[in-house]
Design an enzyme around this catalytic site. Structure first.
Site, PDB file in Angstrom:
ATOM      1  N   GLN A   1      70.579 -96.592  33.963  1.00 60.75           N
ATOM      2  CA  GLN A   1      69.439 -96.163  33.138  1.00 60.75           C
ATOM      3  C   GLN A   1      68.402 -95.478  34.035  1.00 60.75           C
ATOM      4  O   GLN A   1      67.277 -95.936  34.183  1.00 60.75           O
ATOM      5  CB  GLN A   1      68.824 -97.360  32.416  1.00 60.75           C
ATOM      6  CG  GLN A   1      69.782 -98.078  31.481  1.00 60.75           C
ATOM      7  CD  GLN A   1      69.113 -99.240  30.767  1.00 60.75           C
ATOM      8  OE1 GLN A   1      67.995 -99.127  30.290  1.00 60.75           O
ATOM      9  NE2 GLN A   1      69.805-100.372  30.691  1.00 60.75           N
TER      10      GLN A   1
ATOM     11  N   LYS B   1      85.901 -85.576  32.081  1.00 52.86           N
ATOM     12  CA  LYS B   1      86.060 -86.455  30.922  1.00 52.86           C
ATOM     13  C   LYS B   1      84.921 -86.239  29.942  1.00 52.86           C
ATOM     14  O   LYS B   1      83.815 -85.824  30.318  1.00 52.86           O
ATOM     15  CB  LYS B   1      86.106 -87.924  31.354  1.00 52.86           C
ATOM     16  CG  LYS B   1      84.815 -88.445  31.982  1.00 52.86           C
ATOM     17  CD  LYS B   1      84.947 -89.881  32.443  1.00 52.86           C
ATOM     18  CE  LYS B   1      83.625 -90.370  33.071  1.00 52.86           C
ATOM     19  NZ  LYS B   1      83.720 -91.734  33.579  1.00 52.86           N
TER      20      LYS B   1
END
Length: 313
Positions: free
Chosen positions: A100, A195
């Site tokens: 985060q 990805k």
């Protein structure tokens, strides 16, 4: 001892005792005594069972979930400050909430910045950690941060394997810098997995950038959580003709069905550090201890020596 070099003591939070014992042993001093009193509702209180007045205190604590680990560390820092410790250095091999590090969508916190401020407010005078998920987290602190790299312990192991046709791989675009750093020291090629995710921890698609046919692959990453990315990457590379696939991940979070995914994947071996204790053993998982690295750097910090020689990346 000079008044500029106060005596050092090493303490541990309850979930990092084993690693702290190894660090203290490598440092050459016994692990300090601390007890935790617990109330019936789950509240706890740490207590140093020896004087730390005027000393340099190292507190070893990886802040992996649950949040109790972070709370333990904050309470121990506060207790050390109130016990008149001269220097307080949280040693955080795995820095939790590091994913985060920014606002990637509206109305979310920057958890890594919050943790940094909590540590400083509690009384930390220096921070020591390893392989942060994002290097810029160092800038969240107003205190010195010693950001160590696990490459110093992984590279000798990789070289000892004596692999021919070695190629370093990154499991995602974000880890390309790390992969290139390893390839520089190992003089190898680099491939990158691209990805896409629709939700956290779930891969929607993966493609390979580079050629792996006839190569021995080593995937490098800072952490392994559910294991889905590495398992999928290893399977994809074997399909593309790779001879073998190993993975190096500093922090073995290994949540959910991670152990099963690793066991059922085409990965030959997963090499991790002991920054987070394994929940169970696996034949495919090898642990390389980070204790000697932390002990050496802590000794350098204690004696005001430069630690720049420990930065290989």
């Amino acid at each position: 001892m000079s008044h500029l070099e106060p005596e050092a003591k090493i303490f541990a939070c309850s979930q990092s005792v084993h690693l702290a014992e190894q660090i203290a042993q490598n440092y050459g001093i016994p692990l300090g005594k601390v007890t935790f009193s617990k109330y019936s509702d789950g509240e706890f209180q740490p207590s140093y069972e020896e004087s730390i007045r005027g000393l340099r205190v190292f507190i070893v604590c990886s802040t992996f979930p649950s949040a109790d680990n972070l709370m333990e560390l904050l309470l121990m820092i506060d207790a050390a400050k109130r016990a008149s410790a001269r220097h307080i250095t949280p040693v955080i091999p795995y820095f939790g909430y590091a994913r985060q590090d920014r606002k990637d969508k509206p109305r979310v916190p920057i958890g890594a910045k919050l943790v940094a401020k909590l540590l400083e407010t509690a009384g930390a005078t220096r921070i020591m950690t390893m392989d942060l998920h994002a290097d810029q987290i160092q800038g969240f602190f107003e205190k010195p941060v010693d950001h160590l790299f696990a490459s110093t312990i992984f590279l000798p192991y990789v070289k000892s394997l004596g692999l021919d046709n070695l190629t370093i791989a990154s499991p995602d675009m974000g880890g390309s810098k790390r992969a290139y750093a390893y390839s520089k020291f190992l003089e190898s090629d680099v491939v990158i997995c691209y990805k896409q995710r629709k939700v956290a921890n779930v891969i929607d698609s993966m493609e390979l950038i580079g050629d792996v046919k006839g190569r021995n692959i080593i995937l490098v990453d800072d952490m392994i959580d559910t294991g889905g990315t590495l398992a999928k990457a290893a399977d994809l590379m074997i399909e593309k003709g790779a001879l073998s696939v190993r993975a190096i991940c500093t922090h073995a979070i290994l949540s959910g069905e991670a152990y099963e995914k690793i066991e059922n994947s085409k990965l030959l071996e997963l090499i991790v550090t002991d920054s987070i204790p394994l929940k169970k053993e696996s034949k495919k998982i090898k642990v390389v201890s980070c204790a000697p690295l932390f002990a050496e750097v802590m000794h350098m910090v204690q004696h005001n020596n430069s630690i720049s020689g420990k930065f290989l990346m």
